[in-house]
Motif scaffolding. Structure first.
Motif, PDB file in Angstrom:
ATOM      1  N   LYS A  29      35.147  18.058  13.068  1.00 37.75           N
ATOM      2  CA  LYS A  29      34.287  18.373  11.919  1.00 37.75           C
ATOM      3  C   LYS A  29      34.296  17.213  10.919  1.00 37.75           C
ATOM      4  O   LYS A  29      33.259  16.875  10.342  1.00 37.75           O
ATOM      5  CB  LYS A  29      34.782  19.659  11.257  1.00 37.75           C
ATOM      6  N   GLY A  30      35.444  16.579  10.733  1.00 39.84           N
ATOM      7  CA  GLY A  30      35.548  15.444   9.819  1.00 39.84           C
ATOM      8  C   GLY A  30      34.762  14.240  10.309  1.00 39.84           C
ATOM      9  O   GLY A  30      34.059  13.587   9.534  1.00 39.84           O
ATOM     10  N   ILE A  31      34.870  13.942  11.602  1.00 35.93           N
ATOM     11  CA  ILE A  31      34.132  12.803  12.165  1.00 35.93           C
ATOM     12  C   ILE A  31      32.626  13.067  12.096  1.00 35.93           C
ATOM     13  O   ILE A  31      31.846  12.174  11.764  1.00 35.93           O
ATOM     14  CB  ILE A  31      34.596  12.523  13.605  1.00 35.93           C
ATOM     15  N   ILE A  32      32.233  14.289  12.392  1.00 30.60           N
ATOM     16  CA  ILE A  32      30.808  14.638  12.307  1.00 30.60           C
ATOM     17  C   ILE A  32      30.323  14.508  10.863  1.00 30.60           C
ATOM     18  O   ILE A  32      29.207  14.031  10.624  1.00 30.60           O
ATOM     19  CB  ILE A  32      30.564  16.054  12.868  1.00 30.60           C
ATOM     20  N   THR A  33      31.147  14.900   9.902  1.00 32.20           N
ATOM     21  CA  THR A  33      30.781  14.756   8.491  1.00 32.20           C
ATOM     22  C   THR A  33      30.575  13.289   8.135  1.00 32.20           C
ATOM     23  O   THR A  33      29.592  12.932   7.486  1.00 32.20           O
ATOM     24  CB  THR A  33      31.871  15.379   7.589  1.00 32.20           C
ATOM     25  N   LEU A  34      31.501  12.437   8.553  1.00 35.19           N
ATOM     26  CA  LEU A  34      31.366  10.998   8.277  1.00 35.19           C
ATOM     27  C   LEU A  34      30.095  10.429   8.914  1.00 35.19           C
ATOM     28  O   LEU A  34      29.348   9.673   8.278  1.00 35.19           O
ATOM     29  CB  LEU A  34      32.587  10.247   8.800  1.00 35.19           C
ATOM     30  N   LEU A  35      29.846  10.784  10.167  1.00 36.49           N
ATOM     31  CA  LEU A  35      28.649  10.290  10.856  1.00 36.49           C
ATOM     32  C   LEU A  35      27.365  10.830  10.234  1.00 36.49           C
ATOM     33  O   LEU A  35      26.359  10.119  10.157  1.00 36.49           O
ATOM     34  CB  LEU A  35      28.717  10.639  12.341  1.00 36.49           C
ATOM     35  N   LEU A  36      27.402  12.066   9.775  1.00 34.94           N
ATOM     36  CA  LEU A  36      26.231  12.659   9.125  1.00 34.94           C
ATOM     37  C   LEU A  36      25.872  11.912   7.841  1.00 34.94           C
ATOM     38  O   LEU A  36      24.704  11.574   7.612  1.00 34.94           O
ATOM     39  CB  LEU A  36      26.479  14.136   8.826  1.00 34.94           C
ATOM     40  N   PHE A  37      26.890  11.610   7.028  1.00 34.78           N
ATOM     41  CA  PHE A  37      26.610  10.892   5.788  1.00 34.78           C
ATOM     42  C   PHE A  37      26.184   9.446   6.062  1.00 34.78           C
ATOM     43  O   PHE A  37      25.344   8.896   5.350  1.00 34.78           O
ATOM     44  CB  PHE A  37      27.804  10.950   4.842  1.00 34.78           C
ATOM     45  N   GLN A  38      26.733   8.829   7.099  1.00 34.42           N
ATOM     46  CA  GLN A  38      26.281   7.489   7.465  1.00 34.42           C
ATOM     47  C   GLN A  38      24.835   7.538   7.937  1.00 34.42           C
ATOM     48  O   GLN A  38      24.026   6.674   7.588  1.00 34.42           O
ATOM     49  CB  GLN A  38      27.168   6.881   8.545  1.00 34.42           C
ATOM     50  N   PHE A  39      24.489   8.542   8.719  1.00 38.05           N
ATOM     51  CA  PHE A  39      23.114   8.703   9.190  1.00 38.05           C
ATOM     52  C   PHE A  39      22.156   8.920   8.018  1.00 38.05           C
ATOM     53  O   PHE A  39      21.081   8.320   7.967  1.00 38.05           O
ATOM     54  CB  PHE A  39      23.035   9.872  10.169  1.00 38.05           C
ATOM     55  N   LEU A  40      22.543   9.777   7.071  1.00 43.36           N
ATOM     56  CA  LEU A  40      21.697  10.008   5.889  1.00 43.36           C
ATOM     57  C   LEU A  40      21.510   8.716   5.098  1.00 43.36           C
ATOM     58  O   LEU A  40      20.416   8.422   4.618  1.00 43.36           O
ATOM     59  CB  LEU A  40      22.310  11.090   5.003  1.00 43.36           C
ATOM     60  N   GLY A  41      22.592   7.945   4.969  1.00 40.31           N
ATOM     61  CA  GLY A  41      22.490   6.663   4.272  1.00 40.31           C
ATOM     62  C   GLY A  41      21.556   5.697   4.974  1.00 40.31           C
ATOM     63  O   GLY A  41      20.747   5.016   4.338  1.00 40.31           O
ATOM     64  N   GLU A  42      21.652   5.645   6.307  1.00 39.86           N
ATOM     65  CA  GLU A  42      20.746   4.775   7.076  1.00 39.86           C
ATOM     66  C   GLU A  42      19.294   5.224   6.914  1.00 39.86           C
ATOM     67  O   GLU A  42      18.396   4.392   6.763  1.00 39.86           O
ATOM     68  CB  GLU A  42      21.132   4.798   8.563  1.00 39.86           C
ATOM     69  N   CYS A  43      19.065   6.527   6.954  1.00 43.83           N
ATOM     70  CA  CYS A  43      17.702   7.048   6.792  1.00 43.83           C
ATOM     71  C   CYS A  43      17.140   6.678   5.429  1.00 43.83           C
ATOM     72  O   CYS A  43      15.988   6.242   5.324  1.00 43.83           O
ATOM     73  CB  CYS A  43      17.685   8.563   6.980  1.00 43.83           C
ATOM     74  N   ILE A  44      17.928   6.844   4.382  1.00 46.75           N
ATOM     75  CA  ILE A  44      17.465   6.512   3.032  1.00 46.75           C
ATOM     76  C   ILE A  44      17.212   5.018   2.917  1.00 46.75           C
ATOM     77  O   ILE A  44      16.211   4.589   2.336  1.00 46.75           O
ATOM     78  CB  ILE A  44      18.491   6.996   1.985  1.00 46.75           C
ATOM     79  N   SER A  45      18.109   4.215   3.489  1.00 43.05           N
ATOM     80  CA  SER A  45      17.954   2.764   3.428  1.00 43.05           C
ATOM     81  C   SER A  45      16.679   2.306   4.140  1.00 43.05           C
ATOM     82  O   SER A  45      15.942   1.463   3.631  1.00 43.05           O
ATOM     83  CB  SER A  45      19.173   2.091   4.049  1.00 43.05           C
TER      84      SER A  45
END
Length: 116
Positions: free
Chosen positions: A3-19
């Motif tokens: 769950k922690g790794i998925i959380t980290l990857l989710l926020f990285q994905f959201l950051g990439e999408c916004i960027s």
């Protein structure tokens, strides 16, 4: 921990999408990290699986500096040409960062003392 790794990857994905969506110069992982910070501030705590995932990744953090060191070595000719500009900006940037941290520490210390 998953769950922690998925959380980290989710926020990285959201950051990439916004960027990519707003064509920002800030890298997606940095934006994701800021989003994770805001999430944790709003939540007012972390959770165990995120803590475990972060601790495992922090163990291997020094490996992330190897590509940066290689970049410095491969760009040595540019660094020698721009030595003074780099040196001056590093010195002034360090002075500004130290001054900001000192002021922030004063503010936080006064704020903590006023709460008591």
């Amino acid at each position: 921990m998953l769950k922690g790794i998925i959380t980290l990857l989710l926020f990285q994905f959201l950051g990439e999408c916004i960027s990519k969506l707003f064509d920002l110069l800030v890298p997606g992982p940095v934006i994701g990290m800021l989003l994770l910070l805001v999430f944790l501030i709003i939540r007012k705590s972390s959770f165990e699986s995120l803590d475990n995932a972060v601790l495992i990744h922090l163990r291997y953090l020094p490996l992330l500096f190897i590509p940066a060191a290689m970049g410095i070595i491969t760009q040595l000719d540019i660094i020698t040409k721009e030595f003074w500009a780099i040196s001056i900006s590093l010195v002034f940037g360090t002075i500004i960062a130290l001054a900001f941290c000192a002021k922030l520490m004063d503010y936080l210390t006064i704020r903590t003392e006023n709460k008591k």
